[in-house]
Design an enzyme around this catalytic site. Structure first.
Site, PDB file in Angstrom:
ATOM      1  N   LYS A   1       0.793  -1.158   0.174  1.00 23.74           N
ATOM      2  CA  LYS A   1       0.115   0.068  -0.046  1.00 23.74           C
ATOM      3  C   LYS A   1       0.826   1.369   0.034  1.00 23.74           C
ATOM      4  CE  LYS A   1      -4.457   1.364   2.464  1.00 23.74           C
ATOM      5  NZ  LYS A   1      -5.076   1.449   3.542  1.00 23.74           N
TER       6      LYS A   1
HETATM    7  O1  G3P Z   1      -8.047   2.059   5.247  1.00 21.45           O
HETATM    8  C1  G3P Z   1      -8.013   3.370   5.072  1.00 21.45           C
HETATM    9  C2  G3P Z   1      -9.548   3.899   5.189  1.00 21.45           C
HETATM   10  O2  G3P Z   1     -10.594   2.999   5.046  1.00 21.45           O
HETATM   11  C3  G3P Z   1      -9.864   4.713   6.418  1.00 21.45           C
HETATM   12  O3  G3P Z   1     -10.963   4.753   6.772  1.00 21.45           O
HETATM   13  O4  G3P Z   1     -12.755   5.865   8.565  1.00 21.45           O
HETATM   14  O5  G3P Z   1     -10.105   6.170   8.816  1.00 21.45           O
HETATM   15  O6  G3P Z   1     -11.487   7.397   7.105  1.00 21.45           O
HETATM   16  P1  G3P Z   1     -11.328   6.417   7.876  1.00 21.45           P
END
Ligand code: G3P
Length: 217
Positions: A83
């Site tokens: 990633k």
């Molecule tokens: O893994 C990346 C993403 O899904 C993060 O989500 O909720 O931290 O914006 P969030």
């Protein structure tokens, strides 16, 4: 649409994997920090548990170091996806891994032009962050629709991995928008099967069946 789980919590992954519905896992440095686990050990354990793609994110911000880190992550297991952040440095590293046949997930995507560059760099997955766009007053799901249209127009094979998913409504919208995958937090995944009419209907069926006094077995 493939369902990935967005967590580094092994116990939750074990529980959800039992449903047979988990196609892969995504992690990021914040999720690793939250888990309190050693990063490399956690990725190894997750990659052994779930046979699908497991995203493990580099920590460096320059391409040469990202490449070294990505090579180490990729060597953990054949299902590890490197990633990388959506920067020019991340895209350089992405193109390198694409040339080596190593899977990549280009993350922190917030615009169609960024997604276009990720596809041109040969990304396996691009991760548009729906919820974080919503947080800023934009319509995150529009981004998924627009990336879908651009990728289809030019025949890019990069898979759209809807990320920063916060609700079952996001999952529904991602599916309608043609996302190839959605990465879903465990708590949201558990809500996907829920409907009050399912609960009510099942309660009625169970009660009526008892009333018959019969047994199938
Ligand atoms: O893994 C990346 C993403 O899904 C993060 O989500 O909720 O931290 O914006 P969030």
């Amino acid at each position: 649409m493939q369902i990935f789980i967005d967590t580094a919590e092994i116990s939750l992954l074990k529980e959800l994997h039992e449903t047979g519905l988990v196609d892969g896992v995504t992690t990021n440095p914040s999720l690793i920090a939250k888990s309190g686990r050693n990063f490399l050990e956690a990725i190894k354990e997750i990659a052994e548990l779930i046979p699908g793609p497991i995203s493990a994110e580099v920590a460096a911000t320059d391409a040469p170091t990202m490449i070294k880190e990505g090579e180490k992550l990729s060597a953990i297991a054949s299902n590890v996806v490197v990633k990388l952040p959506l920067t020019f440095e991340g895209l350089k590293a992405c193109a390198h891994f694409a040339s080596q046949g190593i899977m990549t997930n280009v993350t922190l995507c917030f615009s169609v032009t960024q997604a276009l560059l990720a596809a041109k760099a040969g990304a396996t997955y691009v991760s548009p962050f729906v919820g974080r766009l919503d947080d800023m007053g934009f319509n995150g799901m529009e981004l998924i629709e627009e990336i879908r249209a651009v990728y289809d127009t030019y025949g890019y094979e990069t898979e759209i991995l809807a990320a920063s998913i916060r609700s079952d409504a996001h999952v529904k919208a991602a599916a309608l928008a043609g996302a190839d995958c959605a990465t879903i937090p465990p708590a949201v995944f558990k809500t996907l099967v829920k409907h009050p009419l399912t609960d009510k209907g099942l309660e009625q069926f169970v009660s009526d069946w008892k009333g018959t006094g019969q047994s199938i077995l």
